[in-house]
Design a protein around this motif. Structure first.
Motif, mmCIF file in Angstrom:
data_model
loop_
_atom_site.group_PDB
_atom_site.id
_atom_site.type_symbol
_atom_site.label_atom_id
_atom_site.label_comp_id
_atom_site.label_asym_id
_atom_site.label_seq_id
_atom_site.Cartn_x
_atom_site.Cartn_y
_atom_site.Cartn_z
ATOM 1 N N TRP A 36 8.944 68.441 40.740
ATOM 2 C CA TRP A 36 8.878 68.170 42.288
ATOM 3 C C TRP A 36 7.439 67.839 42.667
ATOM 4 C CZ3 TRP A 36 13.165 70.528 45.413
ATOM 5 C CH2 TRP A 36 13.862 71.146 44.683
ATOM 6 N N ARG A 37 7.421 67.079 43.711
ATOM 7 C CA ARG A 37 6.020 66.542 44.414
ATOM 8 C C ARG A 37 6.162 66.903 45.836
ATOM 9 N NH1 ARG A 37 5.476 66.690 39.751
ATOM 10 N NH2 ARG A 37 4.498 65.221 38.427
ATOM 11 N N ALA A 38 5.290 67.492 46.340
ATOM 12 C CA ALA A 38 5.109 67.741 47.861
ATOM 13 C C ALA A 38 3.962 66.906 48.345
ATOM 14 C CB ALA A 38 4.881 69.040 48.265
ATOM 15 N N ILE A 39 4.030 65.904 49.356
ATOM 16 C CA ILE A 39 3.162 64.995 49.744
ATOM 17 C C ILE A 39 3.037 65.342 51.137
ATOM 18 C CG2 ILE A 39 2.685 62.729 50.233
ATOM 19 C CD1 ILE A 39 5.264 63.193 47.741
ATOM 20 N N ASN A 40 1.693 65.525 51.720
ATOM 21 C CA ASN A 40 1.305 65.830 52.683
ATOM 22 C C ASN A 40 1.097 64.724 53.718
ATOM 23 O OD1 ASN A 40 -1.390 65.484 52.307
ATOM 24 N ND2 ASN A 40 -1.970 67.453 52.227
ATOM 25 N N GLU A 41 0.704 64.861 55.002
ATOM 26 C CA GLU A 41 0.277 63.809 55.957
ATOM 27 C C GLU A 41 -0.760 62.933 55.455
ATOM 28 O OE1 GLU A 41 -0.819 64.633 59.774
ATOM 29 O OE2 GLU A 41 -0.994 66.792 59.041
ATOM 30 N N TYR A 42 -1.818 63.493 54.653
ATOM 31 C CA TYR A 42 -2.690 62.861 54.193
ATOM 32 C C TYR A 42 -2.704 62.007 52.867
ATOM 33 C CZ TYR A 42 -4.593 65.855 57.899
ATOM 34 O OH TYR A 42 -4.941 66.428 58.946
ATOM 35 N N GLY A 43 -1.510 62.395 52.457
ATOM 36 C CA GLY A 43 -1.142 61.675 51.058
ATOM 37 C C GLY A 43 -1.499 62.470 49.890
ATOM 38 N N MET A 89 8.319 59.132 38.731
ATOM 39 C CA MET A 89 7.886 60.006 39.827
ATOM 40 C C MET A 89 6.820 58.995 40.648
ATOM 41 S SD MET A 89 8.254 62.279 41.820
ATOM 42 C CE MET A 89 9.106 63.705 41.178
ATOM 43 N N ASP A 90 5.815 58.298 39.865
ATOM 44 C CA ASP A 90 4.713 57.540 40.662
ATOM 45 C C ASP A 90 5.334 56.482 41.397
ATOM 46 O OD1 ASP A 90 2.686 59.132 39.649
ATOM 47 O OD2 ASP A 90 2.251 57.773 37.854
ATOM 48 N N GLY A 91 6.288 55.658 40.725
ATOM 49 C CA GLY A 91 6.909 54.930 41.435
ATOM 50 C C GLY A 91 7.794 55.170 42.765
ATOM 51 N N LEU A 92 8.324 56.498 42.523
ATOM 52 C CA LEU A 92 9.146 56.923 43.458
ATOM 53 C C LEU A 92 8.160 57.270 44.894
ATOM 54 C CD1 LEU A 92 11.666 59.444 42.121
ATOM 55 C CD2 LEU A 92 12.114 57.284 43.360
ATOM 56 N N ILE A 93 7.104 57.877 44.556
ATOM 57 C CA ILE A 93 5.997 58.208 45.739
ATOM 58 C C ILE A 93 5.679 57.001 46.397
ATOM 59 C CG2 ILE A 93 3.767 59.165 46.152
ATOM 60 C CD1 ILE A 93 4.180 60.996 43.850
ATOM 61 N N GLU A 94 5.403 55.884 45.481
ATOM 62 C CA GLU A 94 5.035 54.679 46.421
ATOM 63 C C GLU A 94 6.132 54.099 47.086
ATOM 64 O OE1 GLU A 94 2.794 51.871 47.545
ATOM 65 O OE2 GLU A 94 2.014 53.407 46.109
ATOM 66 N N TYR A 95 7.494 54.005 46.480
ATOM 67 C CA TYR A 95 8.520 53.716 47.406
ATOM 68 C C TYR A 95 8.769 54.439 48.611
ATOM 69 C CZ TYR A 95 13.693 52.808 48.325
ATOM 70 O OH TYR A 95 14.726 52.374 48.575
ATOM 71 N N HIS A 96 8.860 55.791 48.557
ATOM 72 C CA HIS A 96 8.898 56.256 49.668
ATOM 73 C C HIS A 96 7.685 56.279 50.877
ATOM 74 C CE1 HIS A 96 12.784 58.534 49.068
ATOM 75 N NE2 HIS A 96 12.471 58.608 47.760
ATOM 76 N N LYS A 97 6.526 56.154 50.309
ATOM 77 C CA LYS A 97 5.556 55.741 51.274
ATOM 78 C C LYS A 97 5.687 54.371 52.012
ATOM 79 C CE LYS A 97 1.380 57.955 48.682
ATOM 80 N NZ LYS A 97 0.080 57.825 48.029
ATOM 81 N N GLN A 98 6.137 53.577 51.330
ATOM 82 C CA GLN A 98 6.395 52.177 52.141
ATOM 83 C C GLN A 98 7.617 52.204 52.837
ATOM 84 O OE1 GLN A 98 7.193 49.469 48.677
ATOM 85 N NE2 GLN A 98 5.353 49.613 48.116
ATOM 86 N N LYS A 99 8.628 53.402 52.791
ATOM 87 C CA LYS A 99 9.657 53.381 53.404
ATOM 88 C C LYS A 99 9.275 54.362 54.724
ATOM 89 C CE LYS A 99 13.043 51.254 51.188
ATOM 90 N NZ LYS A 99 13.572 50.130 51.816
#
Length: 278
Positions: A14-21, A268-278
């Motif tokens: 699991w990765r929880a990403i807040n508004e500041y990244g 996971m790293d690629g997913l985080i980047e993907y969802h940041k772009q989305k």
């Protein structure tokens, strides 16, 4: 805050990403939504997910092995909603996680070789072709379960090389009845078989292991990857087996006339980047 989950039979990352990244990582036990009940899955999540501030979570993107039908998607959706009732929740397969994490918005061939194995063609937005994985009984070539099954089969038939057999016996102290019980009577036999991959990795330069892994990768490539347009698109991989036997895998890819793309342990790293772009 949004959450990304990458779930397999061995563990759920699991990765929880807040508004500041800022990213917070959690790990819960692996699940199989085909065989586990909603309550069992929720119980396995509870200790870790209950520590997150539910009111701050706006979305959860859950990717999981075993998410093969709407029934499994609904089961996971309901579990996630128990912890984050106001969050948007999307549930998809681990194959989609691999495709998004490896290829992003570019077209390519994405593969998983971990506890299980799978593959697909990703057009940059969605999966448009998928050779059925078959599971660890009917397919899952080169997976941890596939390799573990070969190792254990050779063990019970007395076919292991002397050096490997001696260390295997010293470390695991297994007998035939125990093996039969673990594989045929107890839960998660695929994860049990895959648990022997770290042992195999210790002997990766032994001809027995090198040959086993090479043959397994060749089977995966010929029975799965060869069905896609590999002459046009690169082939990328995620999963522990692909990552830890990367040198053998790359040689097998090139020998098959294919071009290797990314090879990483998790998407996971690629997913985080993907969802940041989305």
């Amino acid at each position: 805050m949004y959450i990304i989950a990458d779930s397999g039979s061995t563990k759920v990352d699991w990765r929880a990403i807040n508004e500041y990244g800022s990213v917070k990582g959690l790990t819960t036990p692996g699940i199989n939504p085909v065989f586990m009940s909603e309550d069992e899955i929720a119980d396995s999540f509870s200790a870790k997910l209950s520590t997150l501030p539910a009111e701050e979570v706006s979305a959860v993107y859950f990717y999981g092995a075993g998410v093969v039908a709407q029934e499994q998607k609904d089961k996971i959706f309901n579990c996630v909603k128990r912890f984050f009732p106001s969050a948007e929740c999307q549930v998809a397969s681990d194959m989609e996680a691999a495709a998004r994490g490896l290829c992003g918005t570019e077209a390519g061939i994405a593969c998983i070789i971990g506890t299980g194995s799978n593959s697909c063609f990703w057009d940059g937005e969605q999966i448009t072709d998928n050779v059925p994985a078959g599971g660890f009984i009917l397919g899952d070539e080169a997976s941890g379960a596939y390799l573990g099954r070969q190792l254990i089969s050779d063990f019970i038939k007395g076919l292991l090389p002397t050096a490997i057999s001696q260390e295997f016996n010293r470390r695991f102290e297994l007998d035939y009845p125990t093996v039969v019980s673990k594989v045929y009577k107890e839960p998660k036999p695929n994860a049990y078989l895959a648990s022997f991959v770290p042992f195999l990795h210790e002997f990766k330069n032994h001809p027995y292991v090198t040959g086993m892994v090479k043959s397994a990768f060749e089977a995966f490539i010929s029975r799965n990857v060869a069905h896609y347009d590999y002459k046009t698109y690169k082939v990328s991989f995620t999963g522990s087996v692909a990552f830890y036997f990367k040198d053998i895998l790359e040689k097998c890819i090139v020998a098959a006339g294919m071009r290797p793309g990314r090879i990483c342990r998790t998407p996971m790293d690629g997913l985080i980047e993907y969802h940041k772009q989305k």
